[in-house]
Enzyme design. Structure first.
Site, PDB file in Angstrom:
ATOM      1  N   LYS A 147       3.875   0.692   9.721  1.00  0.00           N
ATOM      2  CA  LYS A 147       4.043   1.984   9.058  1.00  0.00           C
ATOM      3  C   LYS A 147       3.426   3.109   9.876  1.00  0.00           C
ATOM      4  O   LYS A 147       3.935   4.225   9.871  1.00  0.00           O
ATOM      5  CB  LYS A 147       3.429   1.924   7.661  1.00  0.00           C
ATOM      6  CG  LYS A 147       4.376   1.306   6.659  1.00  0.00           C
ATOM      7  CD  LYS A 147       3.774   1.271   5.269  1.00  0.00           C
ATOM      8  CE  LYS A 147       2.814   0.136   5.119  1.00  0.00           C
ATOM      9  NZ  LYS A 147       2.379  -0.112   3.735  1.00  0.00           N
ATOM     10  N   GLU A 152       0.872  -1.170   0.000  1.00  0.00           N
ATOM     11  CA  GLU A 152       0.000   0.000   0.000  1.00  0.00           C
ATOM     12  C   GLU A 152       0.914   1.227   0.000  1.00  0.00           C
ATOM     13  O   GLU A 152       1.802   1.318   0.855  1.00  0.00           O
ATOM     14  CB  GLU A 152      -0.879  -0.021   1.268  1.00  0.00           C
ATOM     15  CG  GLU A 152      -1.912   1.076   1.238  1.00  0.00           C
ATOM     16  CD  GLU A 152      -2.822   1.086   2.469  1.00  0.00           C
ATOM     17  OE1 GLU A 152      -2.735   0.165   3.297  1.00  0.00           O
ATOM     18  OE2 GLU A 152      -3.607   2.040   2.579  1.00  0.00           O
ATOM     19  N   ARG A 195       4.977 -13.289   9.363  1.00  0.00           N
ATOM     20  CA  ARG A 195       5.628 -11.991   9.209  1.00  0.00           C
ATOM     21  C   ARG A 195       7.046 -12.074   9.732  1.00  0.00           C
ATOM     22  O   ARG A 195       7.326 -12.828  10.655  1.00  0.00           O
ATOM     23  CB  ARG A 195       4.927 -10.939  10.073  1.00  0.00           C
ATOM     24  CG  ARG A 195       3.655 -10.412   9.559  1.00  0.00           C
ATOM     25  CD  ARG A 195       3.122  -9.394  10.545  1.00  0.00           C
ATOM     26  NE  ARG A 195       3.353  -8.036  10.090  1.00  0.00           N
ATOM     27  CZ  ARG A 195       2.628  -7.443   9.151  1.00  0.00           C
ATOM     28  NH1 ARG A 195       1.647  -8.064   8.565  1.00  0.00           N
ATOM     29  NH2 ARG A 195       2.877  -6.204   8.781  1.00  0.00           N
TER      30      ARG A 195
HETATM   31  P1  ATP Z   1       2.570  -2.429   7.997  1.00  0.00           P
HETATM   32  O1  ATP Z   1       1.730  -3.069   9.044  1.00  0.00           O
HETATM   33  O2  ATP Z   1       4.013  -2.342   8.333  1.00  0.00           O
HETATM   34  O3  ATP Z   1       2.010  -1.143   7.518  1.00  0.00           O
HETATM   35  P2  ATP Z   1       1.363  -3.744   5.849  1.00  0.00           P
HETATM   36  O4  ATP Z   1       1.194  -5.217   5.785  1.00  0.00           O
HETATM   37  O5  ATP Z   1       0.170  -2.933   6.127  1.00  0.00           O
HETATM   38  O6  ATP Z   1       2.550  -3.440   6.798  1.00  0.00           O
HETATM   39  P3  ATP Z   1       1.551  -3.432   3.061  1.00  0.00           P
HETATM   40  O7  ATP Z   1       2.050  -2.304   2.268  1.00  0.00           O
HETATM   41  O8  ATP Z   1       0.112  -3.758   3.015  1.00  0.00           O
HETATM   42  O9  ATP Z   1       1.995  -3.183   4.542  1.00  0.00           O
HETATM   43  O10 ATP Z   1       2.411  -4.741   2.761  1.00  0.00           O
HETATM   44  C1  ATP Z   1       2.799  -5.163   1.490  1.00  0.00           C
HETATM   45  C2  ATP Z   1       3.159  -6.611   1.552  1.00  0.00           C
HETATM   46  O11 ATP Z   1       4.252  -6.808   2.437  1.00  0.00           O
HETATM   47  C3  ATP Z   1       2.014  -7.444   2.079  1.00  0.00           C
HETATM   48  O12 ATP Z   1       1.916  -8.604   1.304  1.00  0.00           O
HETATM   49  C4  ATP Z   1       2.410  -7.759   3.490  1.00  0.00           C
HETATM   50  O13 ATP Z   1       1.880  -8.958   3.913  1.00  0.00           O
HETATM   51  C5  ATP Z   1       3.932  -7.803   3.380  1.00  0.00           C
HETATM   52  N1  ATP Z   1       4.547  -7.491   4.670  1.00  0.00           N
HETATM   53  C6  ATP Z   1       4.371  -6.398   5.422  1.00  0.00           C
HETATM   54  N2  ATP Z   1       5.046  -6.472   6.571  1.00  0.00           N
HETATM   55  C7  ATP Z   1       5.685  -7.667   6.549  1.00  0.00           C
HETATM   56  C8  ATP Z   1       6.545  -8.351   7.455  1.00  0.00           C
HETATM   57  N3  ATP Z   1       6.884  -7.814   8.618  1.00  0.00           N
HETATM   58  N4  ATP Z   1       7.002  -9.567   7.096  1.00  0.00           N
HETATM   59  C9  ATP Z   1       6.658 -10.113   5.923  1.00  0.00           C
HETATM   60  N5  ATP Z   1       5.856  -9.525   5.032  1.00  0.00           N
HETATM   61  C10 ATP Z   1       5.362  -8.315   5.328  1.00  0.00           C
HETATM   62 MG    MG Z   2      -1.513  -2.870   4.885  1.00  0.00          MG
END
Ligand code: ATP
Ligand code: MG
Length: 560
Positions: A271, A36, A261
């Site tokens: 984020k 995102e 994760r």
């Molecule tokens: P955050 O909670 O840090 O904002 P998010 O999952 O909301 O992370 P996205 O931009 O939606 O952030 O994530 C993009 C991709 O990266 C998704 O497929 C998500 O599952 C993966 N991802 C995010 N954080 C991790 C992590 N700590 N380990 C593995 N994959 C991750």
């Molecule tokens: Mg997200």
């Protein structure tokens, strides 16, 4: 560098891919990385990037970069640009660049299809009412009074929601599944909400935006994704992912597979919290070298190779765990140990005068760029009568096991010769201002006494040729392993007050002063450093400490 071959180690997702290719279920593997664009990528995202791109690479498939841009309030093109730069920096290239917003029309058309088939309805309850009727894990939800709206009315309302006739929150479109489902995600989930805000790509074309679950699976299907890899929190969403694809004439049905994760201690990764650190000025931007963002790690001196090797070594599993920060630090230490040229720098200088060295003369001594890699050649280090050594390498009245310099004692100057301290000169303040020493010419490299051994070897820099540098000693951003552990305390309370120490007294070899932004070194006996990409200028170097030579946190922690 070191162990990238371990990227090929077996993991359960890789096994599924192998099976699907062997059985002919898929002719090729197509993955996607779906960030995102609401912030910068962090080290956790790198795990997902390495997995998605790595698998496709290994099996000759492709990976799309897809911006999951369904929430116009928090997203921006700047973030999208930064994400693309980070993915490329990590060493990956996407096949197609896509946006969930590319599919807004198709997503809408599929939603109309749901409405027509009686599997979606416009709910006019307030968000509060919808939440209250959702039920709990032990109690079923209550059906909305609007659940049995006639199809024609639903179509009309949904069309008018799209046209912008209503205010935010007046209606939503919900899937008509089962308010008593044990999986809460199946209790008539909302699939569209009204948001009368412009979108950074579609402008004001849309007044309704799809929810993640609706947009994600359909986007996957439209792109022909074979394996949709996501983190464990989406496991409970898988039935919905599958249900949606079964209700519509989807071109294919990707398989959602969840993995754990990547978590690290001594930092935070969401984020939202990273944004808070930036906005409230606790750090100096998303690329502050203490941030776990890829931009921060890059500025800190981390290499893409080290990050890829780190995640390859950690592997992919289905159970959550927290990796010790020391493991990541070791990955960059190992990588820089192999690649970083060696040099000498003095952070807290004390002057040494070699009384038997001719004043005004410079001797250029040859030193290996890298002791284990002769192919990198030698550098010339200027040696003069006046030198800087580290203040902590001299003690006037040392304890027994102190093997560095003391009055009357001897020490070897790295790459040069053995010196003896003959006397101490004090300044007006009583502090030691300089050491008077003599050197033993016979102990130079190539001379008969070259092999003469003394207990200590110390680093030094010529006072005549050394260049002043600013050195930023970065350390972990938090002083406790889990800053979020205590519910009633703010994670900001646990910021490490010593996470940045600025040293303005440092002196480096002249060669280092001319280094380019991003160039890294081992400062012998001190650690790994990199020219700061923003602030370092030729002749006015600013160097960031990437990592110390040894893990200084390990001994602070009780062993399990
Ligand atoms: P955050 O909670 O840090 O904002 P998010 O999952 O909301 O992370 P996205 O931009 O939606 O952030 O994530 C993009 C991709 O990266 C998704 O497929 C998500 O599952 C993966 N991802 C995010 N954080 C991790 C992590 N700590 N380990 C593995 N994959 C991750
Ligand atoms: Mg997200």
């Amino acid at each position: 560098m070191s162990n990238e071959s371990t990227a090929q180690t077996t993991n359960f997702i890789r096994n599924i891919v192998i099976r699907d290719l062997e059985s002919g279920k898929h002719a090729t593997v197509v993955t996607r990385f779906p960030p995102e664009p609401n912030g910068h990528l962090h080290i956790g995202h790198a795990k997902s990037i390495c997995l998605n791109f790595g698998l496709a690479q290994e099996f000759g498939g492709t990976t799309n970069l897809r911006f999951d841009d369904t929430n116009p309030l928090k997203e921006s093109e700047d973030y999208a640009q930064a994400i693309m730069a980070d993915v490329r920096w990590l060493g990956f290239e996407w096949n197609e660049l896509r946006h969930a917003s590319d599919y807004f029309q198709q997503l809408y058309d599929f939603a109309v299809h749901l409405v027509r088939t009686g599997t979606a309805y416009v709910d006019s309850q307030t968000a509060e009412e919808i939440r209250a009727a959702r039920g709990t894990l032990t109690e079923p939800g209550r059906e909305s009074p609007y659940r049995d709206r006639p199809v024609e009315e639903n179509l009309d309302l949904f069309q008018r929601m799209k046209a912008g006739e209503f205010g935010d929150g007046e209606h939503v479109l919900r899937a008509r599944i089962d308010m008593a489902a044990s999986n809460m995600n199946m209790r008539d989930p909302v699939i569209y909400r009204i948001r009368n805000v412009p979108h950074h790509r579609t402008g004001d074309a849309w007044h309704i935006y799809p929810m993640y679950d609706w947009a994600h699976g359909i986007s996957d299907a439209l792109e022909g994704i074979t394996h949709s890899l996501c983190t464990l929190e989406f496991e409970d969403h898988r039935p919905l992912y599958d249900w949606f694809l079964e209700q519509i004439p989807a071109p294919c049905h990707p398989q959602q597979i969840e993995f754990a994760r990547g978590n690290l201690n001594y930092t935070v990764m969401s984020k939202r919290r990273l944004l808070q650190l930036v906005e409230e000025g606790h750090v100096d931007g998303w690329d502050d070298p203490r941030m776990p963002t890829l931009a921060g790690l890059r500025r800190r001196g981390y290499t893409p190779e080290a990050i890829r090797a780190f995640w390859a070594e950690m592997g992919i599993s289905k159970s959550d765990s927290i990796i010790d920060m020391g493991v990541l630090e070791n990955a960059i230490r190992n990588d820089l140990n192999e690649r970083a040229p060696r040099t000498m720098a003095v952070l807290d200088p004390l002057k040494v005068v070699l009384d038997n060295f001719p004043a005004g003369e410079t001797e250029w001594v040859e030193a290996a760029v890298h002791p284990q890699r002769p192919e990198l050649g030698v550098r010339k280090v200027p040696l003069t009568r006046e030198l800087w050594i580290e203040r902590s390498d001299f003690m006037e009245d040392p304890p027994r096991k102190f093997f560095r310099l003391r009055p009357g004692g001897e020490v070897r100057l790295r790459n040069a010769f053995i010196i003896r301290c003959e006397g101490v000169v004090r300044g007006a303040d009583g502090e030691i201002a300089e050491l008077r020493c003599v050197f033993d010419p016979d102990t130079r490299s190539g001379q008969p006494g070259a092999a003469r051994r003394v207990k200590g070897t110390i680093h030094w820099v010529s006072a005549m040729h050394g260049v002043s540098a600013e050195v930023r000693l970065y350390d972990r951003l938090f002083r406790v392993p889990n800053p979020l552990a205590e519910k009633d305390r703010d994670f900001l309370e646990f910021i490490n007050p010593d996470s940045l120490g600025v040293v303005s007294t440092a002196v480096v070899e002249p060669g280092v002063a001319e280094g380019a932004p991003g160039e890294c070194y081992q400062f012998e006996r001190i650690g790994y450093f990199v020219h700061d990409v923003l602030d370092s200028k030729p002749g006015k170097p600013v160097l960031n400490r990437t990592v110390t030579l040894r893990d200084s946190w390990a001994r602070l922690e009780p062993k399990p």
